[in-house]
Design an enzyme around this catalytic site. Structure first.
Site, mmCIF file in Angstrom:
data_model
loop_
_atom_site.group_PDB
_atom_site.id
_atom_site.type_symbol
_atom_site.label_atom_id
_atom_site.label_comp_id
_atom_site.label_asym_id
_atom_site.label_seq_id
_atom_site.Cartn_x
_atom_site.Cartn_y
_atom_site.Cartn_z
ATOM 1 N N SER A 130 2.103 4.766 5.986
ATOM 2 C CA SER A 130 1.490 6.088 6.143
ATOM 3 C C SER A 130 2.543 7.062 6.642
ATOM 4 O O SER A 130 3.519 6.648 7.297
ATOM 5 C CB SER A 130 0.361 6.010 7.175
ATOM 6 O OG SER A 130 -0.098 7.306 7.524
ATOM 7 N N TYR A 146 -3.332 3.917 15.442
ATOM 8 C CA TYR A 146 -3.135 3.862 13.985
ATOM 9 C C TYR A 146 -1.650 4.020 13.635
ATOM 10 O O TYR A 146 -1.093 3.225 12.865
ATOM 11 C CB TYR A 146 -3.962 4.956 13.304
ATOM 12 C CG TYR A 146 -3.778 5.001 11.807
ATOM 13 C CD1 TYR A 146 -4.289 3.986 10.998
ATOM 14 C CD2 TYR A 146 -3.072 6.042 11.208
ATOM 15 C CE1 TYR A 146 -4.094 4.018 9.624
ATOM 16 C CE2 TYR A 146 -2.884 6.080 9.834
ATOM 17 C CZ TYR A 146 -3.400 5.068 9.051
ATOM 18 O OH TYR A 146 -3.212 5.096 7.683
HETATM 19 N N1 LIG Z 1 -6.321 8.284 2.700
HETATM 20 C C1 LIG Z 1 -5.281 8.674 3.407
HETATM 21 O O1 LIG Z 1 -5.150 9.868 3.734
HETATM 22 C C2 LIG Z 1 -4.218 7.689 3.799
HETATM 23 C C3 LIG Z 1 -3.024 8.182 4.324
HETATM 24 C C4 LIG Z 1 -2.020 7.289 4.688
HETATM 25 C C5 LIG Z 1 -2.213 5.938 4.523
HETATM 26 N N2 LIG Z 1 -3.382 5.474 4.018
HETATM 27 C C6 LIG Z 1 -3.506 4.018 3.872
HETATM 28 O O2 LIG Z 1 -3.929 3.743 2.560
HETATM 29 C C7 LIG Z 1 -4.544 2.462 2.523
HETATM 30 C C8 LIG Z 1 -5.779 2.539 1.654
HETATM 31 O O3 LIG Z 1 -6.694 3.465 2.213
HETATM 32 P P1 LIG Z 1 -7.511 4.505 1.322
HETATM 33 O O4 LIG Z 1 -7.046 5.868 1.676
HETATM 34 O O5 LIG Z 1 -7.508 4.091 -0.091
HETATM 35 O O6 LIG Z 1 -8.979 4.397 1.953
HETATM 36 P P2 LIG Z 1 -10.211 3.444 1.617
HETATM 37 O O7 LIG Z 1 -10.804 3.827 0.324
HETATM 38 O O8 LIG Z 1 -11.060 3.463 2.842
HETATM 39 O O9 LIG Z 1 -9.516 2.026 1.422
HETATM 40 C C9 LIG Z 1 -9.307 1.116 2.445
HETATM 41 C C10 LIG Z 1 -9.530 -0.248 1.845
HETATM 42 O O10 LIG Z 1 -9.220 -1.249 2.822
HETATM 43 C C11 LIG Z 1 -10.146 -2.273 2.668
HETATM 44 N N3 LIG Z 1 -10.296 -3.030 3.904
HETATM 45 C C12 LIG Z 1 -10.617 -2.584 5.138
HETATM 46 N N4 LIG Z 1 -10.711 -3.615 5.993
HETATM 47 C C13 LIG Z 1 -10.459 -4.736 5.271
HETATM 48 C C14 LIG Z 1 -10.426 -6.109 5.579
HETATM 49 N N5 LIG Z 1 -10.666 -6.583 6.819
HETATM 50 N N6 LIG Z 1 -10.132 -6.982 4.582
HETATM 51 C C15 LIG Z 1 -9.893 -6.544 3.331
HETATM 52 N N7 LIG Z 1 -9.917 -5.261 2.985
HETATM 53 C C16 LIG Z 1 -10.199 -4.370 3.948
HETATM 54 C C17 LIG Z 1 -11.455 -1.609 2.258
HETATM 55 O O11 LIG Z 1 -12.220 -2.488 1.462
HETATM 56 P P3 LIG Z 1 -13.514 -3.288 1.993
HETATM 57 O O12 LIG Z 1 -14.208 -2.397 2.981
HETATM 58 O O13 LIG Z 1 -14.295 -3.538 0.761
HETATM 59 O O14 LIG Z 1 -12.962 -4.544 2.590
HETATM 60 C C18 LIG Z 1 -10.979 -0.442 1.428
HETATM 61 O O15 LIG Z 1 -11.020 -0.731 0.043
HETATM 62 C C19 LIG Z 1 -4.768 2.062 3.975
HETATM 63 O O16 LIG Z 1 -3.787 1.110 4.353
HETATM 64 C C20 LIG Z 1 -4.538 3.346 4.742
HETATM 65 O O17 LIG Z 1 -4.059 3.107 6.048
HETATM 66 C C21 LIG Z 1 -4.385 6.307 3.647
#
Ligand SMILES: NC(=O)c1ccc[n+]([C@@H]2O[C@H](COP(=O)([O-])OP(=O)(O)OC[C@H]3O[C@@H](n4cnc5c(N)ncnc54)[C@H](OP(=O)(O)O)[C@@H]3O)[C@@H](O)[C@H]2O)c1
Length: 251
Positions: free
Chosen positions: A148, A161
């Protein structure tokens, strides 16, 4: 399919993705499958995974899924095992699952601190533990991990985080240095992306602030999928180590 040396560097590769049922993981699964990768999808919400598999299959791609909770070591072994059973190998592990239940430390939401460490840091380690021996035995493999921009810039409410994402970058850099000449390591650091991620905070004021910022600034998850594809499609001798992708308007 034309095997792992396919025409576009992605065609035929076997790619396992955690957090594949939504957001960045889903967008990456769809893009890589469109380019000929065989994708192995993990996450806890199996109905979301099944929907992504169906979309990929309808478009002529190849995908399978298995319920994966990255906090459970055995689940990562099962994800990697599924790739090998179905497709005979694993070329890429995209460790993307993450949680961002952000809040001020004074809230003492200590269970959420634990969850962020368990998913974002230990979940990554479980993936490395499951895939590294397979990559060593194959003589090739590629770890791609979602960090991130919080790993580069700490702001209030994001102490835990950001701490997990700093740890992610450190672990991946150490992995890269130890990986040798046959295993590639890529860390992708997104800025504000249009996913449900912003809604995770249980502090209503923080959630309102973060969702407002997302709605004002965010770029689509596909922007990160293209960055992952760029790293994956490189020739075996080229390791794209770090990619930072943020909205142009993000400070
Ligand atoms: N969106 C942003 O602005 C942003 C910015 C920087 C970094 N990120 C990073 O991007 C990555 C993906 O996030 P996203 O933005 O795509 O949001 P998201 O749609 O909420 O995706 C997060 C995913 O993580 C999975 N997850 C959570 N806990 C889990 C567990 N215990 N085991 C397996 N899977 C798990 C969830 O699936 P289930 O609930 O089905 O398990 C979900 O599909 C994350 O690492 C996040 O830190 C996001």
């Amino acid at each position: 399919m034309s095997g792992i040396d396919g025409i576009n560097g992605i065609d035929g590769k076997v790619v396992a993705i955690t957090g594949a049922g939504s957001g960045i993981g889903e967008a990456t699964a769809l893009l890589l499958a469109e380019r000929g990768a065989r994708v192995v999808l993990g996450g806890r919400r199996v109905e979301r995974l099944a929907e992504v598999v169906e979309r990929i299959e309808k478009a002529g791609g190849v995908a399978v899924s298995v319920r994966t909770d990255v906090t459970r070591r055995d689940d990562l072994h099962a994800l990697v095992a599924l790739a090998r059973e179905r497709f005979g190998r694993l070329d890429v592990l995209f460790s993307n699952a993450g949680v961002g239940t952000i809040s001020p430390l004074d809230d003492l939401r200590v269970d959420e601190w634990d969850e962020m460490v368990d998913v974002n840091v230990k979940g990554l380690l479980h993936g490395i533990g499951a895939a590294l021996p397979v990559f060593r035995a194959q003589g090739s493999g590629h770890f791609v991990t979602t960090a991130s921009t919080a790993a580069f810039r700490v702001v209030p409410n994001m102490a835990v985080y950001a701490g997990t994402k700093v740890a992610v970058r450190a672990i991946c850099e150490g992995l890269r240095q130890e990986a040798g000449d046959s295993v590639r390591v890529t860390t992708v650091s997104p800025g504000v992306i249009a996913t449900d991620f912003a809604e995770a905070s249980t502090n209503s004021q923080v959630r309102a602030h973060i969702t407002e910022m997302r709605d004002r600034l965010a770029i689509p998850a596909d922007a990160i999928a293209r960055a992952v594809a760029f790293a994956v499609e490189q020739p075996a001798g080229v390791d794209v180590n770090e990619i930072v992708v943020r909205p142009t308007a993000q400070a």
